[in-house]
Design a protein around this motif. Structure first.
Motif, PDB file in Angstrom:
ATOM      1  N   TYR A  83      47.688   4.632  58.848  1.00  0.00           N
ATOM      2  CA  TYR A  83      47.128   5.814  59.141  1.00  0.00           C
ATOM      3  C   TYR A  83      48.255   6.977  59.419  1.00  0.00           C
ATOM      4  O   TYR A  83      47.817   7.995  59.065  1.00  0.00           O
ATOM      5  CB  TYR A  83      46.321   5.683  60.444  1.00  0.00           C
ATOM      6  N   ALA A  84      49.147   6.694  59.998  1.00  0.00           N
ATOM      7  CA  ALA A  84      50.398   7.551  60.147  1.00  0.00           C
ATOM      8  C   ALA A  84      50.726   8.441  58.976  1.00  0.00           C
ATOM      9  O   ALA A  84      51.190   9.478  59.158  1.00  0.00           O
ATOM     10  CB  ALA A  84      51.573   6.866  61.015  1.00  0.00           C
ATOM     11  N   THR A  85      50.843   7.550  57.722  1.00  0.00           N
ATOM     12  CA  THR A  85      51.096   8.291  56.637  1.00  0.00           C
ATOM     13  C   THR A  85      50.478   8.686  55.658  1.00  0.00           C
ATOM     14  O   THR A  85      50.886   8.878  54.494  1.00  0.00           O
ATOM     15  CB  THR A  85      52.444   7.012  56.139  1.00  0.00           C
ATOM     16  N   ARG A  86      48.916   8.992  55.581  1.00  0.00           N
ATOM     17  CA  ARG A  86      48.188   8.933  54.522  1.00  0.00           C
ATOM     18  C   ARG A  86      46.986   9.430  54.903  1.00  0.00           C
ATOM     19  O   ARG A  86      46.319   9.370  56.168  1.00  0.00           O
ATOM     20  CB  ARG A  86      48.131   7.699  53.576  1.00  0.00           C
ATOM     21  N   ASP A  87      46.064   9.888  53.858  1.00  0.00           N
ATOM     22  CA  ASP A  87      44.871  10.191  53.711  1.00  0.00           C
ATOM     23  C   ASP A  87      44.005   9.144  53.113  1.00  0.00           C
ATOM     24  O   ASP A  87      44.301   9.175  51.708  1.00  0.00           O
ATOM     25  CB  ASP A  87      44.487  11.439  53.392  1.00  0.00           C
ATOM     26  N   PRO A  88      43.431   8.243  53.736  1.00  0.00           N
ATOM     27  CA  PRO A  88      43.145   6.832  52.955  1.00  0.00           C
ATOM     28  C   PRO A  88      41.680   6.900  52.331  1.00  0.00           C
ATOM     29  O   PRO A  88      41.159   6.099  51.673  1.00  0.00           O
ATOM     30  CB  PRO A  88      43.070   5.882  54.089  1.00  0.00           C
ATOM     31  N   PHE A  89      41.023   7.964  52.561  1.00  0.00           N
ATOM     32  CA  PHE A  89      39.479   8.051  52.089  1.00  0.00           C
ATOM     33  C   PHE A  89      39.201   8.237  50.646  1.00  0.00           C
ATOM     34  O   PHE A  89      39.827   9.211  50.115  1.00  0.00           O
ATOM     35  CB  PHE A  89      38.690   8.967  53.055  1.00  0.00           C
ATOM     36  N   GLY A  90      38.135   7.971  50.245  1.00  0.00           N
ATOM     37  CA  GLY A  90      37.370   8.444  48.889  1.00  0.00           C
ATOM     38  C   GLY A  90      37.808   7.612  47.951  1.00  0.00           C
ATOM     39  O   GLY A  90      38.388   6.724  47.996  1.00  0.00           O
ATOM     40  N   SER A  91      37.200   8.063  46.603  1.00  0.00           N
ATOM     41  CA  SER A  91      37.299   7.218  45.447  1.00  0.00           C
ATOM     42  C   SER A  91      38.521   7.052  44.931  1.00  0.00           C
ATOM     43  O   SER A  91      39.136   5.908  44.569  1.00  0.00           O
ATOM     44  CB  SER A  91      36.314   7.578  44.528  1.00  0.00           C
ATOM     45  N   GLY A  92      39.520   7.905  45.203  1.00  0.00           N
ATOM     46  CA  GLY A  92      40.757   7.734  45.033  1.00  0.00           C
ATOM     47  C   GLY A  92      41.792   6.648  45.997  1.00  0.00           C
ATOM     48  O   GLY A  92      43.013   6.607  45.699  1.00  0.00           O
ATOM     49  N   GLY A  93      41.020   6.844  46.984  1.00  0.00           N
ATOM     50  CA  GLY A  93      41.995   6.233  48.151  1.00  0.00           C
ATOM     51  C   GLY A  93      41.417   4.806  48.551  1.00  0.00           C
ATOM     52  O   GLY A  93      41.555   3.874  47.431  1.00  0.00           O
ATOM     53  N   ASP A  94      41.363   4.222  49.531  1.00  0.00           N
ATOM     54  CA  ASP A  94      41.485   2.771  49.768  1.00  0.00           C
ATOM     55  C   ASP A  94      39.645   2.470  50.233  1.00  0.00           C
ATOM     56  O   ASP A  94      39.559   1.338  49.961  1.00  0.00           O
ATOM     57  CB  ASP A  94      42.175   2.267  51.001  1.00  0.00           C
ATOM     58  N   PHE A  95      38.876   3.408  50.932  1.00  0.00           N
ATOM     59  CA  PHE A  95      37.568   3.134  51.264  1.00  0.00           C
ATOM     60  C   PHE A  95      36.978   4.395  51.459  1.00  0.00           C
ATOM     61  O   PHE A  95      37.564   5.393  51.806  1.00  0.00           O
ATOM     62  CB  PHE A  95      37.641   2.121  52.680  1.00  0.00           C
ATOM     63  N   THR A  96      35.841   4.375  51.589  1.00  0.00           N
ATOM     64  CA  THR A  96      34.668   5.631  51.724  1.00  0.00           C
ATOM     65  C   THR A  96      33.889   5.387  52.928  1.00  0.00           C
ATOM     66  O   THR A  96      33.102   4.187  53.049  1.00  0.00           O
ATOM     67  CB  THR A  96      33.804   5.783  50.429  1.00  0.00           C
ATOM     68  N   THR A  97      33.585   6.224  53.657  1.00  0.00           N
ATOM     69  CA  THR A  97      33.218   6.187  54.951  1.00  0.00           C
ATOM     70  C   THR A  97      31.625   6.916  54.890  1.00  0.00           C
ATOM     71  O   THR A  97      31.451   7.760  53.903  1.00  0.00           O
ATOM     72  CB  THR A  97      33.646   6.507  56.197  1.00  0.00           C
ATOM     73  N   ALA A  98      30.739   6.774  55.821  1.00  0.00           N
ATOM     74  CA  ALA A  98      29.450   7.156  55.849  1.00  0.00           C
ATOM     75  C   ALA A  98      29.363   8.665  55.561  1.00  0.00           C
ATOM     76  O   ALA A  98      28.812   9.396  54.812  1.00  0.00           O
ATOM     77  CB  ALA A  98      28.531   6.941  56.979  1.00  0.00           C
ATOM     78  N   PRO A  99      30.192   9.691  56.649  1.00  0.00           N
ATOM     79  CA  PRO A  99      30.183  10.897  56.387  1.00  0.00           C
ATOM     80  C   PRO A  99      30.787  11.637  55.115  1.00  0.00           C
ATOM     81  O   PRO A  99      30.327  12.526  54.579  1.00  0.00           O
ATOM     82  CB  PRO A  99      31.047  11.426  57.532  1.00  0.00           C
ATOM     83  N   GLU A 100      31.638  10.706  54.479  1.00  0.00           N
ATOM     84  CA  GLU A 100      32.264  11.079  53.097  1.00  0.00           C
ATOM     85  C   GLU A 100      31.100  10.812  52.032  1.00  0.00           C
ATOM     86  O   GLU A 100      31.140  11.282  50.831  1.00  0.00           O
ATOM     87  CB  GLU A 100      33.498  10.331  52.859  1.00  0.00           C
ATOM     88  N   ILE A 101      29.894   9.777  52.386  1.00  0.00           N
ATOM     89  CA  ILE A 101      29.113   9.659  51.409  1.00  0.00           C
ATOM     90  C   ILE A 101      28.132  10.884  51.208  1.00  0.00           C
ATOM     91  O   ILE A 101      27.673  11.262  50.100  1.00  0.00           O
ATOM     92  CB  ILE A 101      28.281   8.398  51.832  1.00  0.00           C
ATOM     93  N   SER A 102      27.597  11.285  52.402  1.00  0.00           N
ATOM     94  CA  SER A 102      26.528  12.288  52.704  1.00  0.00           C
ATOM     95  C   SER A 102      26.665  13.015  53.842  1.00  0.00           C
ATOM     96  O   SER A 102      27.087  12.447  54.878  1.00  0.00           O
ATOM     97  CB  SER A 102      25.201  11.759  52.492  1.00  0.00           C
ATOM     98  N   GLN A 103      26.283  14.516  53.528  1.00  0.00           N
ATOM     99  CA  GLN A 103      26.697  15.461  54.718  1.00  0.00           C
ATOM    100  C   GLN A 103      25.310  14.888  55.785  1.00  0.00           C
ATOM    101  O   GLN A 103      25.443  15.284  57.016  1.00  0.00           O
ATOM    102  CB  GLN A 103      26.261  16.784  54.345  1.00  0.00           C
ATOM    103  N   MET A 104      24.461  14.455  55.081  1.00  0.00           N
ATOM    104  CA  MET A 104      23.022  13.951  56.132  1.00  0.00           C
ATOM    105  C   MET A 104      23.435  12.867  57.205  1.00  0.00           C
ATOM    106  O   MET A 104      22.838  13.028  58.304  1.00  0.00           O
ATOM    107  CB  MET A 104      22.143  13.346  55.226  1.00  0.00           C
ATOM    108  N   PHE A 105      24.724  12.121  57.165  1.00  0.00           N
ATOM    109  CA  PHE A 105      25.261  11.447  58.163  1.00  0.00           C
ATOM    110  C   PHE A 105      25.426  11.996  59.441  1.00  0.00           C
ATOM    111  O   PHE A 105      24.738  12.148  60.444  1.00  0.00           O
ATOM    112  CB  PHE A 105      26.205  10.537  57.633  1.00  0.00           C
TER     113      PHE A 105
END
Ligand code: SAH
Length: 358
Positions: free
Chosen positions: A36-58
Motif C-alpha cells: 500500500y505504501a508504494t502504489r494505487d492498487p485499484f481498478g481494472s488496470g490494478g490488482d482488485f476492484t472495490t464496491a465504491p469503485e464499481i458504483s457511486q450508489m454504494f
C-alpha cells in the motif's frame, strides 16, 4: 529479489522466525517497499476492484445510512465522520455529495481519513480538495478521535489488518510462522504450543491440522470504535468480505492483477488480506458497551437501504447510463458476486433504534 524481500530475510536471519502478522505488516506497509505504501492498487488496470469503485450508489447508500442514524439519535451536534482506509477517496466523495443535501449535518461536519499510505493519501487529497468540509488525515485511529459523536465507515479495511494463525498438532496449537529455508521464505510451525486459553473453547477439540485464525488488531480496533460510539453517539458501519459463523479455518490470501498469488512470493507486490471474522468484531464491540446489528449479507443490506430505488432515479435522470447502473447493482448485490461473501455490521450506541438495512 526486491529490497523488501531481502530486508525481511535479513530480519529473520537475525531474529528468527516472524509471525504472519509481522510479515503482513511489513509486506503491506513497509515505507519503501510495502504494497500500500508504494502504489494505487485499484481498478481494472490494478490488482482488485472495490464496491465504491464499481458504483457511486454504494457510497450514496452509506451516506444516507449515516444521515438516518444521525436523525434517529436526535441529530447530535458537531458530528465527526471517519473513514478507515479510504483508498482512492471515491467512497468519501460519494458520501459527502449525499450529505450535502442535509446542511444541518454537513455544515458542522469534520471529516477524518485514516490512511497509512502516503501515495493513497495524495490521491484522496486531490479527490476531496473541493469537498466543502474540513478534512484531515491521520495514519491511525486513536483516542484523540473520541471527543465528538462518531460516524465511521470502513470498506475493505479490516481484511487488511494483520492476522495470526495457529495450527492444531499432537503437541497442541502451534503458531504458524514465516522463516527461511535454503534462502527462501517458507511457513513453519513454532515448536512450542501456545497456551490453550488463546484458542476459543469450541475449537479446542479440532482435529490435527486444523487452522485457527485470529486478528487481534481488528478486534482491538472494533472495541475502541465501539467505546466511542457508545459514549458519544453516532454509528459505525463495517463492510467487508468475511464470515458470520465460527470455524472457516485459514483464509489468508494474496491477490495481484485480479488473480490469487502465493502469499510468500514477492512480498510487497501483492495485496495480502484475510476474511473478516464478523462475530469476533461484534463480540469486541459489545464488550465495549455498544449495541451491534448484523452481520448481514451485503446484498440484503443494500436492497433494504433502497439501492434499487436509487438506481431507478439515476436511470430516469440519465437513460444513457442505464446499462452501467444495472451492471453496478448486480455486482454489488448478486449472490454469486458480492452479495453474500460481503457482509455489513453496524455498531450503535445502546438504546439507539435499529439502523436502516438491518
Ligand atoms: N476503502 C477503499 C480501499 C480499500 S483497500 C475502497 O473500498 O476502495 C484498504 C485501504 O486501507 C487502503 O487505503 C490502505 O492503504 C488502507 N490501510 C490498510 N491497512 C491500513 C492500516 N493498518 N492503517 C491505515 N490504513 C490502512
Amino acid at each position: 529479489m526486491s529490497v523488501l524481500e531481502s530486508r525481511i530475510k535479513a530480519l529473520i536471519a537475525a531474529q528468527g522466525p516472524i509471525s504472519i502478522a509481522q510479515f503482513m505488516t511489513q509486506a503491506l506497509h513497509d515505507p519503501q517497499g510495502g504494497y500500500y505504501a508504494t502504489r494505487d492498487p485499484f481498478g481494472s488496470g490494478g490488482d482488485f476492484t472495490t464496491a465504491p469503485e464499481i458504483s457511486q450508489m454504494f457510497g450514496e447508500m452509506l451516506g444516507l445510512w449515516c444521515l438516518q442514524a444521525w436523525h434517529d439519535q436526535d441529530r447530535p451536534k458537531n458530528p465527526r465522520l471517519i473513514e478507515l482506509g479510504p483508498g482512492r477517496g471515491t467512497l468519501m466523495n460519494d458520501v459527502l455529495r449525499t450529505m450535502r443535501s442535509l446542511p444541518e449535518f454537513f455544515e458542522r461536519l469534520e471529516v477524518v481519513l485514516v490512511e497509512a499510505s502516503p501515495v493513497l493519501r495524495g490521491i484522496q487529497e486531490e479527490k476531496l480538495k473541493n469537498s466543502g468540509v474540513p478534512v484531515r488525515w491521520s495514519t491511525h485511529f486513536d483516542a484523540t478521535l473520541s471527543d465528538r459523536p462518531l460516524f465511521l465507515l470502513a470498506n475493505e479495511f479490516f481484511d487488511a489488518l494483520p492476522i495470526r494463525q495457529f495450527v492444531k498438532t499432537e503437541r497442541g496449537w502451534c503458531e504458524r510462522m514465516v522463516t527461511l529455508k535454503d534462502d527462501r521464505l517458507v511457513f513453519a510451525l513454532a515448536p512450542v504450543p501456545v497456551p490453550s486459553a488463546l484458542i476459543p473453547l469450541d475449537r479446542r477439540d479440532a482435529p490435527d491440522g486444523a487452522v485457527f485464525e485470529t486478528a487481534p488488531a481488528a478486534s482491538a480496533l472494533a472495541g475502541e470504535i465501539a467505546a466511542i460510539v457508545a459514549r458519544r453517539g453516532g454509528g459505525a458501519l463495517i463492510t467487508d468480505y468475511g464470515y458470520d459463523a465460527p470455524g472457516p479455518g485459514e483464509t489468508l490470501q494474496a491477490v495481484a492483477s485480479h488473480s490469487f498469488a502465493d502469499v510468500l512470493d514477492d512480498p510487497g507486490e501483492s495485496d495480502l488480506s484475510a476474511h473478516v471474522d464478523f462475530l469476533a468484531l461484534a463480540a469486541a464491540a459489545r464488550h465495549s458497551g455498544a449495541q451491534v446489528f448484523g452481520p448481514r449479507k451485503q446484498g440484503d443490506f443494500l436492497v433494504d437501504v433502497g439501492i434499487a430505488g436509487r438506481a431507478e432515479k439515476l436511470m430516469a435522470a440519465n437513460p444513457g447510463a442505464a446499462q452501467t447502473l444495472v451492471v453496478g447493482v448486480e455486482r454489488l448485490i448478486a449472490p454469486e458476486q458480492m452479495g453474500i461473501l460481503f457482509k455489513a455490521l453496524a455498531v450503535m450506541p445502546g438504546g439507539a433504534p435499529k439502523p436502516p438495512g438491518f
